[in-house]
Design a protein around this motif. Structure first.
Motif: not given
Length: 217
Positions: A115-121
């Motif tokens: 979920a955090t990596i998705e937010e980074i993207l």
């Protein structure tokens, strides 16, 4: 046309120790340098490179780095972006799981990290929205630094499967480093059994380059 930083297209590398290049040597380039060289070879022109990475960085810390003005400016002007993230999150969660045996907690850690990596993207896309030029993002998934523990393969496959779902985002592709390393991890890691050796970094770069550079042209 590619986005330019000065007279050269810009490649921005975001991430953790894999972007820093821990385990590479002076004479053997790390992943970021190898990827830059491949861009230059493919497009037949020099490419500017900026790295924003820290050894030990978690996905949350990488997200915070995006908010720094220097990083934001670079991402806004980038034609190429790579991201290495999640490795430290998973190492911390796996070590805790080995002590407690709490599978539910490990599963939650996987979901939280993705979920955090998705937010980074999505933060990258928001930053780049002011730039009409096309760009591409390549996210590296995770190899197994603990191949001697059979159960770790199951959890990493769960993580990488969830990470692969982020390819639904525009212009994002996931480099499958997990399968590129699978079965050969001891030969591709340094003596710390965590970071790639020079051959490991070359395989990482080749895996990302194999995805191409679309939609940049």
């Amino acid at each position: 046309m590619m986005s330019l930083m000065g007279d050269r297209p810009l490649y921005v590398a975001l991430g953790d120790s894999l972007t820093v290049g821990i385990g590479a040597t002076f004479f053997q380039p790390n992943f970021v340098k190898l990827y830059q060289h491949s861009i230059e070879y493919y497009f037949r022109q020099p490419v500017e490179r900026l790295s924003f990475a820290k050894n030990g960085a978690t996905s949350e810390q990488i997200l915070e780095q995006l908010l720094h003005p220097e990083t934001t400016h670079a991402v806004a002007n980038a034609s190429f972006i790579t991201l290495t993230a999640g490795g430290n999150d998973m190492l911390h969660a796996s070590r805790k799981w080995l002590k407690t045996g709490n599978q539910a907690e490990l599963s939650e850690s996987i979901q939280s990290c993705v979920a955090t990596i998705e937010e980074i993207l999505w933060t990258i896309f928001e930053i780049h929205a002011s730039n009409p030029q096309k760009f591409c993002v390549r996210v590296l998934n995770l190899y197994n630094p603990m191949p001697q523990i059979r159960e770790t393969y199951f959890w990493l496959e769960q993580y990488n499967k969830q990470l692969a779902s982020l390819e639904r985002a525009p212009d994002v592709k996931i480099a499958d480093v997990y399968h590129a390393f699978l079965g050969n991890e001891p030969m591709l890691l340094t003596l710390d059994h965590t970071h790639p050796n020079p051959l490991g970094y070359r395989i990482m770069a080749d895996t990302a380059v194999h995805l191409g550079f679309e939609p940049v042209s």
